[in-house]
Design a protein around this motif. Structure first.
Motif, PDB file in Angstrom:
ATOM      1  N   LEU A   1      60.258  27.729  90.933  1.00 47.08           N
ATOM      2  CA  LEU A   1      58.928  27.676  91.544  1.00 47.08           C
ATOM      3  C   LEU A   1      58.743  26.399  92.358  1.00 47.08           C
ATOM      4  CD1 LEU A   1      56.692  29.026  88.656  1.00 47.08           C
ATOM      5  CD2 LEU A   1      56.885  30.016  90.939  1.00 47.08           C
ATOM      6  N   LYS A   2      59.203  25.284  91.826  1.00 45.67           N
ATOM      7  CA  LYS A   2      59.040  24.023  92.546  1.00 45.67           C
ATOM      8  C   LYS A   2      59.822  24.028  93.850  1.00 45.67           C
ATOM      9  CE  LYS A   2      59.163  19.016  91.878  1.00 45.67           C
ATOM     10  NZ  LYS A   2      59.440  17.915  90.916  1.00 45.67           N
ATOM     11  N   ALA A   3      61.031  24.569  93.810  1.00 46.50           N
ATOM     12  CA  ALA A   3      61.875  24.585  95.008  1.00 46.50           C
ATOM     13  C   ALA A   3      61.350  25.544  96.067  1.00 46.50           C
ATOM     14  CB  ALA A   3      63.303  24.958  94.620  1.00 46.50           C
ATOM     15  N   ASN A   4      60.624  26.579  95.654  1.00 43.25           N
ATOM     16  CA  ASN A   4      60.195  27.622  96.591  1.00 43.25           C
ATOM     17  C   ASN A   4      58.682  27.764  96.696  1.00 43.25           C
ATOM     18  OD1 ASN A   4      62.896  29.179  97.272  1.00 43.25           O
ATOM     19  ND2 ASN A   4      62.933  28.822  95.066  1.00 43.25           N
ATOM     20  N   ALA A   5      57.933  26.786  96.171  1.00 45.99           N
ATOM     21  CA  ALA A   5      56.475  26.917  96.100  1.00 45.99           C
ATOM     22  C   ALA A   5      55.828  27.038  97.469  1.00 45.99           C
ATOM     23  CB  ALA A   5      55.881  25.734  95.347  1.00 45.99           C
ATOM     24  N   ASN A   6      56.481  26.558  98.519  1.00 44.79           N
ATOM     25  CA  ASN A   6      55.915  26.632  99.864  1.00 44.79           C
ATOM     26  C   ASN A   6      56.558  27.721 100.714  1.00 44.79           C
ATOM     27  OD1 ASN A   6      54.069  24.366  99.578  1.00 44.79           O
ATOM     28  ND2 ASN A   6      55.886  23.071  99.537  1.00 44.79           N
ATOM     29  N   ASN A   7      57.339  28.583 100.081  1.00 46.66           N
ATOM     30  CA  ASN A   7      58.017  29.668 100.787  1.00 46.66           C
ATOM     31  C   ASN A   7      57.227  30.963 100.577  1.00 46.66           C
ATOM     32  OD1 ASN A   7      59.726  31.845 101.532  1.00 46.66           O
ATOM     33  ND2 ASN A   7      61.548  30.606 101.167  1.00 46.66           N
ATOM     34  N   PRO A   8      56.582  31.485 101.608  1.00 41.41           N
ATOM     35  CA  PRO A   8      55.750  32.686 101.407  1.00 41.41           C
ATOM     36  C   PRO A   8      56.558  33.910 101.001  1.00 41.41           C
ATOM     37  CG  PRO A   8      55.911  32.138 103.738  1.00 41.41           C
ATOM     38  CD  PRO A   8      56.505  30.985 102.995  1.00 41.41           C
ATOM     39  N   GLN A   9      57.826  33.995 101.406  1.00 40.29           N
ATOM     40  CA  GLN A   9      58.637  35.149 100.999  1.00 40.29           C
ATOM     41  C   GLN A   9      58.848  35.142  99.490  1.00 40.29           C
ATOM     42  OE1 GLN A   9      61.791  34.082 103.969  1.00 40.29           O
ATOM     43  NE2 GLN A   9      61.713  36.246 104.480  1.00 40.29           N
ATOM     44  N   PHE A  10      59.204  33.976  98.957  1.00 39.35           N
ATOM     45  CA  PHE A  10      59.429  33.850  97.517  1.00 39.35           C
ATOM     46  C   PHE A  10      58.127  34.062  96.747  1.00 39.35           C
ATOM     47  CE2 PHE A  10      59.245  31.381  93.642  1.00 39.35           C
ATOM     48  CZ  PHE A  10      60.468  31.584  93.035  1.00 39.35           C
ATOM     49  N   THR A  11      57.080  33.334  97.122  1.00 42.33           N
ATOM     50  CA  THR A  11      55.846  33.350  96.337  1.00 42.33           C
ATOM     51  C   THR A  11      55.151  34.709  96.383  1.00 42.33           C
ATOM     52  OG1 THR A  11      54.643  32.426  98.237  1.00 42.33           O
ATOM     53  CG2 THR A  11      55.488  30.868  96.606  1.00 42.33           C
ATOM     54  N   THR A  12      55.197  35.358  97.545  1.00 43.10           N
ATOM     55  CA  THR A  12      54.555  36.675  97.643  1.00 43.10           C
ATOM     56  C   THR A  12      55.288  37.690  96.779  1.00 43.10           C
ATOM     57  OG1 THR A  12      53.823  36.168  99.893  1.00 43.10           O
ATOM     58  CG2 THR A  12      53.781  38.472  99.232  1.00 43.10           C
ATOM     59  N   ALA A  13      56.616  37.641  96.818  1.00 49.19           N
ATOM     60  CA  ALA A  13      57.399  38.543  95.975  1.00 49.19           C
ATOM     61  C   ALA A  13      57.151  38.248  94.498  1.00 49.19           C
ATOM     62  CB  ALA A  13      58.881  38.400  96.301  1.00 49.19           C
ATOM     63  N   PHE A  14      57.039  36.977  94.165  1.00 47.96           N
ATOM     64  CA  PHE A  14      56.812  36.551  92.775  1.00 47.96           C
ATOM     65  C   PHE A  14      55.503  37.139  92.235  1.00 47.96           C
ATOM     66  CE2 PHE A  14      54.799  33.416  89.919  1.00 47.96           C
ATOM     67  CZ  PHE A  14      55.759  33.334  88.917  1.00 47.96           C
ATOM     68  N   TYR A  15      54.412  36.948  92.975  1.00 45.92           N
ATOM     69  CA  TYR A  15      53.116  37.408  92.474  1.00 45.92           C
ATOM     70  C   TYR A  15      52.944  38.918  92.602  1.00 45.92           C
ATOM     71  CZ  TYR A  15      51.380  32.746  91.519  1.00 45.92           C
ATOM     72  OH  TYR A  15      51.198  31.501  90.974  1.00 45.92           O
ATOM     73  N   ASN A  16      53.580  39.527  93.585  1.00 46.12           N
ATOM     74  CA  ASN A  16      53.534  40.989  93.669  1.00 46.12           C
ATOM     75  C   ASN A  16      54.258  41.620  92.489  1.00 46.12           C
ATOM     76  OD1 ASN A  16      51.964  41.939  95.838  1.00 46.12           O
ATOM     77  ND2 ASN A  16      53.530  41.380  97.318  1.00 46.12           N
ATOM     78  N   ARG A  17      55.370  41.023  92.095  1.00 44.01           N
ATOM     79  CA  ARG A  17      56.151  41.542  90.969  1.00 44.01           C
ATOM     80  C   ARG A  17      55.331  41.483  89.670  1.00 44.01           C
ATOM     81  NH1 ARG A  17      61.527  43.656  90.951  1.00 44.01           N
ATOM     82  NH2 ARG A  17      62.652  43.011  89.088  1.00 44.01           N
ATOM     83  N   LEU A  18      54.572  40.408  89.500  1.00 45.10           N
ATOM     84  CA  LEU A  18      53.790  40.238  88.272  1.00 45.10           C
ATOM     85  C   LEU A  18      52.509  41.069  88.280  1.00 45.10           C
ATOM     86  CD1 LEU A  18      54.074  36.358  87.972  1.00 45.10           C
ATOM     87  CD2 LEU A  18      55.141  38.014  86.432  1.00 45.10           C
ATOM     88  N   GLY A  19      51.909  41.210  89.471  1.00 47.26           N
ATOM     89  CA  GLY A  19      50.587  41.826  89.547  1.00 47.26           C
ATOM     90  C   GLY A  19      49.545  40.827  89.084  1.00 47.26           C
ATOM     91  N   PRO A  20      48.304  40.919  89.538  1.00 44.85           N
ATOM     92  CA  PRO A  20      47.287  39.915  89.182  1.00 44.85           C
ATOM     93  C   PRO A  20      46.989  39.846  87.694  1.00 44.85           C
ATOM     94  CG  PRO A  20      46.301  41.792  90.328  1.00 44.85           C
ATOM     95  CD  PRO A  20      47.783  41.946  90.453  1.00 44.85           C
ATOM     96  N   ASP A  21      46.896  41.003  87.024  1.00 43.02           N
ATOM     97  CA  ASP A  21      46.608  40.976  85.591  1.00 43.02           C
ATOM     98  C   ASP A  21      47.822  40.522  84.793  1.00 43.02           C
ATOM     99  OD1 ASP A  21      47.926  43.244  86.408  1.00 43.02           O
ATOM    100  OD2 ASP A  21      46.841  44.608  85.089  1.00 43.02           O
ATOM    101  N   GLY A  22      49.023  40.942  85.231  1.00 44.05           N
ATOM    102  CA  GLY A  22      50.236  40.524  84.538  1.00 44.05           C
ATOM    103  C   GLY A  22      50.457  39.023  84.643  1.00 44.05           C
ATOM    104  N   PHE A  23      50.202  38.476  85.814  1.00 46.39           N
ATOM    105  CA  PHE A  23      50.348  37.037  86.029  1.00 46.39           C
ATOM    106  C   PHE A  23      49.522  36.257  85.014  1.00 46.39           C
ATOM    107  CE2 PHE A  23      47.534  34.053  88.595  1.00 46.39           C
ATOM    108  CZ  PHE A  23      48.186  32.898  88.205  1.00 46.39           C
ATOM    109  N   LEU A  24      48.249  36.628  84.842  1.00 48.10           N
ATOM    110  CA  LEU A  24      47.379  35.924  83.912  1.00 48.10           C
ATOM    111  C   LEU A  24      47.816  36.153  82.461  1.00 48.10           C
ATOM    112  CD1 LEU A  24      43.938  36.718  85.576  1.00 48.10           C
ATOM    113  CD2 LEU A  24      45.222  34.573  85.695  1.00 48.10           C
ATOM    114  N   LYS A  25      48.190  37.376  82.151  1.00 44.55           N
ATOM    115  CA  LYS A  25      48.566  37.696  80.769  1.00 44.55           C
ATOM    116  C   LYS A  25      49.843  36.967  80.353  1.00 44.55           C
ATOM    117  CE  LYS A  25      50.602  41.601  79.831  1.00 44.55           C
ATOM    118  NZ  LYS A  25      50.872  43.044  79.606  1.00 44.55           N
ATOM    119  N   TYR A  26      50.880  37.054  81.192  1.00 47.29           N
ATOM    120  CA  TYR A  26      52.156  36.457  80.815  1.00 47.29           C
ATOM    121  C   TYR A  26      52.052  34.935  80.731  1.00 47.29           C
ATOM    122  CZ  TYR A  26      53.984  41.095  81.878  1.00 47.29           C
ATOM    123  OH  TYR A  26      54.216  42.451  81.907  1.00 47.29           O
ATOM    124  N   TYR A  27      51.341  34.335  81.696  1.00 46.88           N
ATOM    125  CA  TYR A  27      51.196  32.878  81.615  1.00 46.88           C
ATOM    126  C   TYR A  27      50.376  32.495  80.390  1.00 46.88           C
ATOM    127  CZ  TYR A  27      49.526  28.224  82.033  1.00 46.88           C
ATOM    128  OH  TYR A  27      49.218  26.935  81.723  1.00 46.88           O
TER     129      TYR A  27
END
Length: 749
Positions: free
Chosen positions: A211-237
């Motif tokens: 995450l730190k290495a790619n935090a400013n990369n929209p390709q990485f971050t968009t794929a990351f949050y799309n994979r989790l979904g908004p509810d999954g992101f909150l639940k898993y964290y």
């Protein structure tokens, strides 16, 4: 690895053997170096040219790429197998420990690992022991929970291993999988977070690094949050944070994860990036924010109430980090604010010590025992770091949202400043309070008020509240000036000034109000001297109401933290204004002397009200406050220099002997002028009287010094300088007397 039976019977020796084999293969890998040494290097030195050479080069390059891809694939497979073995073996160890505990207490576990029974009492003592059944029942439930956790850990490891192996090998049956791009890396990082509470220390470290290495990369971050979904992101964290609460060595890593998630979320939701998360994803986050999220192991208590937090309570700390697009941040901020206005929405749950301890990574940075369950703090902190969003939040027509975050109405009257500054038990900034059995505290809490003040600073100045010292203030926009006008009208009328007094409901807002008053000193002096049209503003004028401005100044004078910033700014602005008059002596002609007096007089009016407010505050306290005022003046020196740069610093280049910008003489001058506000020897003098004398005499001395410092190159003789500077001092004191009289007659804080 999907059942209790599978975990009970498997030893995972085969996976360990495979992992070791792949690790040995890659550690001893020499195909690439041999290919380079035996083929590429001799070929490059042969000077072979022509069509055949080009075709051969293409084939050789492809072969070399295949070898590199083979190494990458073998390394990824080895890592996936090793991680899987580590987690599965740990799950088996957890299960064995649970079964041993069952055996030690004569408990019987059925073939599915679900139903656990205990022996019937045999002794007369046990037969007549009323706690026998309840004790064994609690023990059986505890063992059942441990078994379920072990099986869940194995399932999570199995799922993660399948995803990792699939990503490592790819879908091609004719070629090795090349190194993955940012989208695949983002998905892989998301799969790690999905392990939630079962994430190992090594995997948490891997996730943080990715995450730190790619935090400013929209390709990485968009794929990351799309994979989790908004509810999954909150639940898993949330599940990860709760699972890490009792592991002291992980708290730093989870805190780092919060920050990395915030930076990545800001990148993924920036509508200027491509790709970025969709409006549908953001709507889903609002819906999840207003929904309880299952992160605690016990979903309900005996009384049927839910201990689970809302999604926004999990999101709050994450929003503290990142530069957010208002397109994303403001709908979240508005929705959270509107939910907070519903009495008790966040705080009616009777939280327990154990709940707070487990969720300490979700509340304030200093830990949940201090509160932090009102997500308004995180939202306001996000606005404080994002000035454009803050200005829009307090200025633009508001959008009303339904409970689920969907839009209810648009272009509604913006009332957020009024709504968030309600005092007493109607405050939407209430948090939980230990002194009230962990229920609503009944008033706005200090951290929320500080965050609100910071957000208002950003909204009115266009600069993040904690920007490094020396960061220039941008010119005030019409929208920022309009927010400032609202702030002055709100806190300079009605009960506004009283709410800022020490111990009052909104006292913690005073320091920030002092900062933004300092930033608008040209508008403040213009409001107090409306007849003086030579007073300049910094960008768009705020058109402040004189009466409300005076009342706010009086209220801020009572607060040491606010006083220092306003005093510094007033002296810097007045000095710059006097010097501006001095530079344009020919323009004023016969009115030159009067122009200097006017410049000193207008600053004196502001200082008079401010000093009278300080005196009134000291009368109320009569001890302990003098040192606080002196310290505030010294600590707020940046505001004098900032206002100087905004108003007068640009003029220095026109004065012979001084360079452009904040030169050393000017820097010293500002420090010298503002130190005149110090209260001398507070231990031996009556603080209130001493403060009053210091304010008025110091103000006159400062005006005199401002004239004396500006005469270089003007051709004035010493007698003229003395007459002019003394007149300026008298005018400043006259203005201060008038301002103080206004405070005494009509304001009274």
């Amino acid at each position: 690895m999907s059942t209790y039976s599978d975990l009970r019977q498997e030893t995972f020796k085969g996976i360990e053997t495979l992992a070791s084999a792949f690790e040995s293969l890659t550690s001893n890998w020499n195909l690439s170096s041999e290919f380079t040494g035996d083929i590429l290097t001799p070929l490059q030195g042969s000077n072979w040219r022509g069509d055949a050479a080009e075709r051969a080069a293409a084939t050789i390059t492809k072969t070399r790429n295949e070898l590199d891809a083979a190494f990458e694939e073998a390394s990824a497979i080895g890592k996936a197998l090793r991680d899987a073995h580590t987690e599965l073996a740990a799950a088996r160890a957890d299960l064995d420990a649970a079964l041993k505990r069952a055996a030690d207490h004569s408990l019987t576990v059925d073939a599915d690992g679900v139903n656990i029974s205990w022996p019937a009492p045999t002794s007369e003592a046990d037969k007549h022991d009323p706690t026998y059944a309840t004790t064994y029942k609690a023990l059986a439930q505890s063992v059942a929970d441990d078994i379920a956790k072990a099986v869940a850990r194995a399932k999570a490891a199995d799922t993660a291993a399948a995803a990792a192996l699939g990503g490592a090998t790819g879908k091609s049956k004719t070629a090795f999988q090349p190194s993955t791009g940012p989208e695949e890396q983002g998905k892989k990082a998301a799969d790690l977070l999905k392990l939630a509470g079962n994430l190992s220390d090594a995997q948490l470290d891997e996730l943080n690094k990715a995450l730190k290495a790619n935090a400013n990369n929209p390709q990485f971050t968009t794929a990351f949050y799309n994979r989790l979904g908004p509810d999954g992101f909150l639940k898993y964290y949330g599940q990860l944070a709760v699972a890490s609460a009792d592991k002291g060595n992980r708290s730093t890593a989870v805190a780092d994860l919060q920050k990395n998630l915030g930076t990545a979320l800001a990148t993924a939701t920036d509508s200027h990036n491509f790709p970025h998360l969709s409006d549908e994803w953001e709507a889903g986050l609002r819906r999840a924010g207003a929904t309880r999220t299952d992160i605690l192991p016990i979903p309900k208590r005996a009384d049927g109430t839910s201990a689970q937090p809302y999604g926004y309570q999990i999101l709050a700390n994450i929003l503290r980090t990142g530069t957010y697009d208002p397109h994303f941040l403001n709908p979240v901020a508005e929705h959270v604010t509107q939910l907070s206005e519903m009495p008790g929405f966040w705080t009616t749950t009777p939280w327990l010590d154990t709940d707070l301890d487990k969720m300490k990574l979700l509340g304030y940075a200093q830990g949940s025992q201090a509160g932090g369950f009102n997500p308004m703090t995180g939202v306001l902190d996000a606005l404080a770091h994002n000035p454009q969003a803050a200005t829009q939040f307090f200025h633009d027509p508001k959008t009303e949202y339904n409970l689920d975050g969907s839009v209810k109405a648009i272009d509604q009257k913006n009332t957020y400043l009024t709504d968030l500054t309600v005092g007493g038990d109607r405050s939407p900034l209430q948090d939980i309070s230990k002194g009230n059995y962990y229920l609503a505290s009944g008033h706005a809490e200090s951290p929320e008020l500080l965050s609100l003040g910071h957000a208002l600073e950003a909204a009115t100045t266009g600069r993040a509240y904690d920007a490094p010292e020396g960061t220039p203030l941008p010119q005030h926009t019409p929208e920022q000036a309009a927010v400032m006008k609202d702030v002055v009208n709100h806190f300079g009328s009605g009960d506004g000034p009283k709410l800022l007094r020490k111990g009052a409901d909104l006292a913690d807002l005073a320091p920030s109000l002092g900062h933004l008053t300092a930033a608008y000193m040209g508008d403040v002096q213009g409001a107090m001297s409306p007849q003086d049209h030579s007073l300049t503003t910094y960008g768009s004028p705020a058109d402040l109401n004189p009466g409300n401005t005076a009342k706010l100044l009086g209220a801020l004078g009572r607060n040491p933290d606010a006083f220092g910033a306003v005093a510094q700014a007033q002296q810097a602005y007045t000095t710059a204004h006097i010097q501006d008059v001095m530079l344009h002596r020919d323009t004023y002609g016969a009115e030159f002397d009067q122009a200097v007096k006017n410049a000193a007089h207008s600053g004196g009016e502001v200082a008079g009200i401010l000093t009278a407010g300080r005196t009134a505050g000291l009368v109320d306290e009569m001890k302990g406050q003098a040192d606080a005022y002196n310290k505030s003046i010294d600590q707020n020196g940046m505001w004098g220099k900032t206002v100087w740069a905004m108003t007068g610093g640009r003029l220095l280049g026109d004065i012979p002997g001084l360079g452009k910008g904040m030169s050393l003489p000017a820097n010293f001058l500002i420090d010298q002028l503002t130190s005149s506000y110090h209260i001398a020897d507070p231990n031996t003098a009556d603080p209130a009287t001493d403060a009053d004398v210091a304010g008025f005499s110091g103000l006159g001395a400062a005006a005199k010094k401002a004239v004396e410092s500006a005469v270089q190159g003007t051709g004035l003789n010493p007698q003229q300088v003395e007459a002019l500077s003394s007149a300026a001092a008298d005018a400043a004191r006259d203005g201060a007397t008038g301002g103080a009289g206004l405070f005494t007659r009509a304001i009274h804080g």
